[in-house]
Design a protein around this motif. Structure first.
Motif, PDB file in Angstrom:
ATOM      1  N   PHE A 178       0.862  -1.185   0.000  1.00 28.29           N
ATOM      2  CA  PHE A 178       0.000   0.000   0.000  1.00 28.29           C
ATOM      3  C   PHE A 178       0.896   1.231   0.000  1.00 28.29           C
ATOM      4  CE2 PHE A 178      -3.973   2.201   0.818  1.00 28.29           C
ATOM      5  CZ  PHE A 178      -3.540   3.387   1.378  1.00 28.29           C
ATOM      6  N   GLY A 179       0.744   2.100  -0.990  1.00 33.53           N
ATOM      7  CA  GLY A 179       1.637   3.259  -1.062  1.00 33.53           C
ATOM      8  C   GLY A 179       1.254   4.228  -2.156  1.00 33.53           C
ATOM      9  N   LYS A 180       2.249   4.670  -2.924  1.00 32.00           N
ATOM     10  CA  LYS A 180       2.039   5.725  -3.909  1.00 32.00           C
ATOM     11  C   LYS A 180       0.961   5.375  -4.920  1.00 32.00           C
ATOM     12  CE  LYS A 180       6.830   7.412  -3.690  1.00 32.00           C
ATOM     13  NZ  LYS A 180       8.084   7.599  -4.452  1.00 32.00           N
ATOM     14  N   PHE A 181       0.978   4.147  -5.410  1.00 30.56           N
ATOM     15  CA  PHE A 181      -0.017   3.751  -6.412  1.00 30.56           C
ATOM     16  C   PHE A 181      -1.427   3.937  -5.871  1.00 30.56           C
ATOM     17  CE2 PHE A 181      -2.971   0.654  -8.157  1.00 30.56           C
ATOM     18  CZ  PHE A 181      -2.838   0.869  -9.522  1.00 30.56           C
ATOM     19  N   ASN A 182      -1.672   3.473  -4.654  1.00 32.72           N
ATOM     20  CA  ASN A 182      -3.009   3.580  -4.065  1.00 32.72           C
ATOM     21  C   ASN A 182      -3.423   5.026  -3.883  1.00 32.72           C
ATOM     22  OD1 ASN A 182      -1.433   1.117  -2.787  1.00 32.72           O
ATOM     23  ND2 ASN A 182      -3.564   0.512  -3.037  1.00 32.72           N
ATOM     24  N   TYR A 183      -2.494   5.860  -3.424  1.00 30.59           N
ATOM     25  CA  TYR A 183      -2.810   7.278  -3.244  1.00 30.59           C
ATOM     26  C   TYR A 183      -3.130   7.946  -4.578  1.00 30.59           C
ATOM     27  CZ  TYR A 183      -1.054   6.943   1.548  1.00 30.59           C
ATOM     28  OH  TYR A 183      -0.865   6.607   2.861  1.00 30.59           O
ATOM     29  N   ILE A 184      -2.343   7.616  -5.599  1.00 30.57           N
ATOM     30  CA  ILE A 184      -2.559   8.217  -6.914  1.00 30.57           C
ATOM     31  C   ILE A 184      -3.932   7.847  -7.453  1.00 30.57           C
ATOM     32  CG2 ILE A 184      -1.808   8.175  -9.325  1.00 30.57           C
ATOM     33  CD1 ILE A 184       1.075   7.832  -8.269  1.00 30.57           C
ATOM     34  N   VAL A 185      -4.270   6.562  -7.362  1.00 29.94           N
ATOM     35  CA  VAL A 185      -5.562   6.107  -7.885  1.00 29.94           C
ATOM     36  C   VAL A 185      -6.717   6.745  -7.126  1.00 29.94           C
ATOM     37  CG1 VAL A 185      -7.057   4.098  -8.140  1.00 29.94           C
ATOM     38  CG2 VAL A 185      -4.658   3.938  -8.784  1.00 29.94           C
ATOM     39  N   LEU A 186      -6.593   6.848  -5.812  1.00 29.21           N
ATOM     40  CA  LEU A 186      -7.667   7.434  -5.010  1.00 29.21           C
ATOM     41  C   LEU A 186      -7.850   8.916  -5.316  1.00 29.21           C
ATOM     42  CD1 LEU A 186      -7.000   5.662  -1.593  1.00 29.21           C
ATOM     43  CD2 LEU A 186      -8.935   5.281  -3.120  1.00 29.21           C
ATOM     44  N   VAL A 187      -6.755   9.627  -5.507  1.00 25.22           N
ATOM     45  CA  VAL A 187      -6.858  11.048  -5.854  1.00 25.22           C
ATOM     46  C   VAL A 187      -7.474  11.216  -7.241  1.00 25.22           C
ATOM     47  CG1 VAL A 187      -5.539  13.136  -6.366  1.00 25.22           C
ATOM     48  CG2 VAL A 187      -4.989  11.790  -4.338  1.00 25.22           C
ATOM     49  N   LEU A 188      -7.043  10.373  -8.199  1.00 24.42           N
ATOM     50  CA  LEU A 188      -7.584  10.461  -9.554  1.00 24.42           C
ATOM     51  C   LEU A 188      -9.060  10.099  -9.610  1.00 24.42           C
ATOM     52  CD1 LEU A 188      -4.676   8.904 -11.668  1.00 24.42           C
ATOM     53  CD2 LEU A 188      -5.289  11.311 -11.464  1.00 24.42           C
ATOM     54  N   SER A 189      -9.547   9.360  -8.618  1.00 23.82           N
ATOM     55  CA  SER A 189     -10.946   8.935  -8.627  1.00 23.82           C
ATOM     56  C   SER A 189     -11.906  10.035  -8.174  1.00 23.82           C
ATOM     57  CB  SER A 189     -11.129   7.710  -7.727  1.00 23.82           C
ATOM     58  OG  SER A 189     -10.959   8.052  -6.360  1.00 23.82           O
ATOM     59  N   ILE A 190     -11.380  11.126  -7.638  1.00 21.25           N
ATOM     60  CA  ILE A 190     -12.251  12.187  -7.110  1.00 21.25           C
ATOM     61  C   ILE A 190     -13.226  12.716  -8.158  1.00 21.25           C
ATOM     62  CG2 ILE A 190     -12.299  14.527  -6.151  1.00 21.25           C
ATOM     63  CD1 ILE A 190      -9.768  13.827  -4.604  1.00 21.25           C
ATOM     64  N   LEU A 225     -16.914   1.688 -10.295  1.00 18.61           N
ATOM     65  CA  LEU A 225     -15.745   2.399  -9.773  1.00 18.61           C
ATOM     66  C   LEU A 225     -15.442   1.961  -8.347  1.00 18.61           C
ATOM     67  CD1 LEU A 225     -13.582   4.646  -9.993  1.00 18.61           C
ATOM     68  CD2 LEU A 225     -15.332   6.248  -9.168  1.00 18.61           C
ATOM     69  N   THR A 226     -16.479   1.828  -7.524  1.00 18.16           N
ATOM     70  CA  THR A 226     -16.270   1.379  -6.148  1.00 18.16           C
ATOM     71  C   THR A 226     -15.675  -0.028  -6.116  1.00 18.16           C
ATOM     72  OG1 THR A 226     -18.145   2.726  -5.410  1.00 18.16           O
ATOM     73  CG2 THR A 226     -17.396   0.994  -3.928  1.00 18.16           C
ATOM     74  N   SER A 227     -16.186  -0.906  -6.991  1.00 17.88           N
ATOM     75  CA  SER A 227     -15.632  -2.264  -7.064  1.00 17.88           C
ATOM     76  C   SER A 227     -14.187  -2.231  -7.537  1.00 17.88           C
ATOM     77  CB  SER A 227     -16.477  -3.124  -8.019  1.00 17.88           C
ATOM     78  OG  SER A 227     -17.796  -3.254  -7.550  1.00 17.88           O
ATOM     79  N   TYR A 228     -13.915  -1.403  -8.525  1.00 15.71           N
ATOM     80  CA  TYR A 228     -12.556  -1.317  -9.074  1.00 15.71           C
ATOM     81  C   TYR A 228     -11.559  -0.857  -8.010  1.00 15.71           C
ATOM     82  CZ  TYR A 228      -8.651   0.358 -11.944  1.00 15.71           C
ATOM     83  OH  TYR A 228      -7.408   0.578 -12.468  1.00 15.71           O
ATOM     84  N   LEU A 229     -11.914   0.202  -7.287  1.00 23.21           N
ATOM     85  CA  LEU A 229     -11.023   0.707  -6.251  1.00 23.21           C
ATOM     86  C   LEU A 229     -10.828  -0.322  -5.143  1.00 23.21           C
ATOM     87  CD1 LEU A 229     -12.300   4.403  -5.917  1.00 23.21           C
ATOM     88  CD2 LEU A 229     -10.238   3.601  -7.089  1.00 23.21           C
ATOM     89  N   SER A 230     -11.890  -1.023  -4.782  1.00 23.15           N
ATOM     90  CA  SER A 230     -11.782  -2.040  -3.734  1.00 23.15           C
ATOM     91  C   SER A 230     -10.844  -3.165  -4.149  1.00 23.15           C
ATOM     92  CB  SER A 230     -13.165  -2.618  -3.412  1.00 23.15           C
ATOM     93  OG  SER A 230     -14.031  -1.615  -2.916  1.00 23.15           O
ATOM     94  N   GLU A 231     -10.879  -3.513  -5.433  1.00 22.73           N
ATOM     95  CA  GLU A 231     -10.064  -4.622  -5.927  1.00 22.73           C
ATOM     96  C   GLU A 231      -8.597  -4.252  -6.092  1.00 22.73           C
ATOM     97  OE1 GLU A 231     -12.250  -5.624  -9.404  1.00 22.73           O
ATOM     98  OE2 GLU A 231     -13.895  -6.566  -8.277  1.00 22.73           O
ATOM     99  N   LEU A 232      -8.240  -3.015  -5.839  1.00 17.67           N
ATOM    100  CA  LEU A 232      -6.842  -2.591  -5.874  1.00 17.67           C
ATOM    101  C   LEU A 232      -6.264  -2.461  -4.469  1.00 17.67           C
ATOM    102  CD1 LEU A 232      -6.895   0.135  -8.686  1.00 17.67           C
ATOM    103  CD2 LEU A 232      -6.135  -2.239  -8.869  1.00 17.67           C
ATOM    104  N   HIS A 233      -7.037  -2.866  -3.457  1.00 19.71           N
ATOM    105  CA  HIS A 233      -6.586  -2.757  -2.068  1.00 19.71           C
ATOM    106  C   HIS A 233      -6.725  -4.105  -1.374  1.00 19.71           C
ATOM    107  CE1 HIS A 233      -7.373   1.459  -3.044  1.00 19.71           C
ATOM    108  NE2 HIS A 233      -6.550   1.758  -2.059  1.00 19.71           N
ATOM    109  N   GLU A 234      -5.790  -4.379  -0.473  1.00 17.60           N
ATOM    110  CA  GLU A 234      -5.878  -5.603   0.305  1.00 17.60           C
ATOM    111  C   GLU A 234      -7.027  -5.500   1.310  1.00 17.60           C
ATOM    112  OE1 GLU A 234      -2.768  -6.027   3.466  1.00 17.60           O
ATOM    113  OE2 GLU A 234      -1.768  -4.459   2.294  1.00 17.60           O
ATOM    114  N   ALA A 235      -7.357  -6.617   1.925  1.00 17.07           N
ATOM    115  CA  ALA A 235      -8.579  -6.734   2.722  1.00 17.07           C
ATOM    116  C   ALA A 235      -8.679  -5.699   3.835  1.00 17.07           C
ATOM    117  CB  ALA A 235      -8.683  -8.142   3.306  1.00 17.07           C
ATOM    118  N   LYS A 236      -7.571  -5.406   4.540  1.00 18.92           N
ATOM    119  CA  LYS A 236      -7.666  -4.522   5.700  1.00 18.92           C
ATOM    120  C   LYS A 236      -7.918  -3.068   5.322  1.00 18.92           C
ATOM    121  CE  LYS A 236      -2.633  -3.947   6.346  1.00 18.92           C
ATOM    122  NZ  LYS A 236      -1.553  -4.093   7.348  1.00 18.92           N
TER     123      LYS A 236
END
Length: 519
Positions: A40-52, A155-166
């Motif tokens: 969990f790091g830069k990739f996750n932050y980038i994707v979450l910001v781009l999803s706004i 989009l919600t499913s896509y973002l969820s599938e890019l993150h581990e369970a916790k």
């Protein structure tokens, strides 16, 4: 970035050590192992910001008309019934496409349909900005609703599938917060654009107004979403489910490399398991209608039928009251503003102030008051209070439990609806409106939490989808009926809202406790 860390990373650092991620895996890894190893790091932050901007799409699609009505009522000769239909057709479109989008995203993946969906939505919003009459605008809003329903859910499913369970459970909280911010941004944009009151004649049959520009600008988030997804990877979860493990492994390597700064070749997992195919070939040979009924039929038999009817009824009454008033708020605030404009800034009871939107039989020239900064400020206040309410409720839901919290929210919201009707001035009316909107908004989301807890894992997604469809249908009906109630007088619309929520409260008392339906 700090906000994202707080929401998604409660007990971790985005910069994990190389030793942790370089652990070698001898056996083929499943999805959870693979996504956890990518970190969990830069990739996750980038994707979450781009999803706004993508999260804002659904807010803009359903809410823009609320701000357009006061400015466009003379240009488009809008009646109260026209305004109700313009609010309703978006929900009608989303209902019509519910099963279509589900099939598309389950068979074609996430990325390509999201690109097409966002771009199409942007195109329909642009076309709505070029509308010269109410009928064309209704058609564009219908197709906008038809398109909007799928991409936001995916989009919600896509973002969820890019993150581990916790972290995965925090993604809906993040997207909900983004939506709340969008409801604040929209009246802010309207306050700058709509008062401009310009008229640009581009051709004999093409005239643009300030409300046209407002709609054109609202196409940007959807168009940006389609453009952004050209550069994002496909969901690795979907790729694995389709047997495309080599492609999924490449996605995991990209996520790992961006998060850690290490070369992709150092990703510790070399092979992925083949996910089991549960009767996929058999299901593909069945008709879509038969396959769909096979999935939802348990919801319509005991012991789940009674619970399913109850949660659908709660969501129906909650959403009908919430989205009916929410989408008419700018019009009501405009009526209050107009009353003050014609009465030297003095306030009065809500019923007196709303009398200015009652239809008349006189031949007075249509008038639009563009001196209405108070309208947008009131809308921003209501949206801000609603966003804050989510933070407050998140601290008490575990103490009260979702069932008791739903009981309390629906009952107090009913009282607030009554308070709106009896408000002696605009300030008190704003207070009750903000409270009503916040309580009902949170209540609709708590209902979905209740649904998750009351149905087995294999039926939860379908149950949530059908419950949300009931809500959209209720919102459509409510917006058609509300202008008719306004024409009857001041009391009918608000007493009706209060009654709906009181019925919601009564039904919520009958909901079973979590896990009573199944083991």
């Amino acid at each position: 970035m700090n906000l994202l860390k707080k929401l998604l990373c409660a007990k971790c650092s985005a910069n994990f050590s190389t030793k942790e991620v370089r652990k070698e895996y001898d056996a083929p890894a499943d999805f959870e192992t693979a996504i956890t190893a990518s970190g969990f790091g830069k990739f996750n932050y980038i994707v979450l910001v781009l999803s706004i901007p993508m999260c804002w799409m659904t807010v803009f699609e359903t809410t823009t008309m609320s701000y357009v009505f006061p400015a466009a009522q003379c240009d488009l000769n809008l009646t109260l019934e026209d305004k109700g239909m313009l609010n309703a057709v978006t929900y009608g479109g989303s209902i019509a496409s519910a099963f279509v989008w589900g099939f598309i995203f389950d068979t074609m993946g996430r990325k390509q349909p999201l690109i097409v969906g966002f771009l199409l939505d942007g195109i329909f919003v642009l076309l709505s900005g070029l509308s010269q009459n109410a009928i064309f605008l209704m058609v564009m809003k219908f197709f906008g609703g038809f398109i909007m329903n799928g991409p936001y859910a995916a989009l919600t499913s896509y973002l969820s599938e890019l993150h581990e369970a916790k972290y995965r459970s925090k993604v809906p909280i993040y997207t909900g917060l983004c939506v709340s911010v969008g409801t604040i941004y929209l009246p802010l944009l309207a306050s700058f654009v709509l008062p401009m009151n310009f008229k640009a004649i581009l051709a004999d049959y093409l005239v643009l107004h300030s409300w046209s520009l407002f709609l054109l600008l609202n196409a940007l988030p959807a168009l940006m979403g389609g453009f952004i997804f050209f550069f994002l990877p496909e969901s690795p979860k979907f790729l694995m489910s389709m047997g495309k493990n080599e492609q999924a492994l490449k996605v995991f390597q990209i996520i790992y490399s961006i998060n850690t700064g290490n070369p992709k070749e150092t990703y510790p997992i070399k092979t992925l398991i083949d996910e089991p195919k549960t009767n996929d070939q058999h299901k593909m040979s069945e008709s879509p209608l038969l396959n769909g009924w096979r999935q939802i039929s348990p919801l319509f038999t005991q012991p789940l039928l009674r619970t399913f009817i109850l949660v659908c009824s709660v969501q129906l009454f909650m959403i009908m009251s919430l989205n009916t008033l929410r989408l008419w708020l700018p019009q009501l605030f405009q009526a209050i503003n107009d009353y003050k404009y014609f009465n030297n800034g003095t306030s009065s009871t809500l019923c007196n102030m709303l009398s200015v939107i009652q239809p008349t039989n006189d031949t007075e020239e249509c008038f639009v008051n563009f001196d209405n900064s108070e309208v947008y400020m009131n809308s921003i206040i209501v949206s801000s209070v609603s966003a804050c309410s989510y933070l407050i409720v998140s601290t008490v839901v575990n103490v009260l439990g979702q069932n008791k919290l739903l009981n309390l929210l629906s009952l107090v919201a009913s009282g607030c609806a009554m308070g709106i009707y009896f408000s002696p001035n605009s300030d008190i009316a704003l207070l009750f409106i903000a409270a009503f909107n916040s309580l009902a908004s949170v209540g609709s989301n708590v209902t979905l939490i209740v649904v998750v807890d009351l149905f087995p894992t294999t039926l939860r997604t379908m149950a949530v989808s059908l419950v949300m469809m009931c809500g959209r249908g209720a919102a459509m009906i409510g917006n058609i009926i509300f202008p008719l109630l306004l024409e009857m007088g001041c009391a009918p619309p608000f007493l009706c809202l209060a009654s709906l929520l009181f019925v919601c409260f009564c039904i919520s008392l009958m909901l079973p406790k979590p896990n009573e339906n199944f083991i």
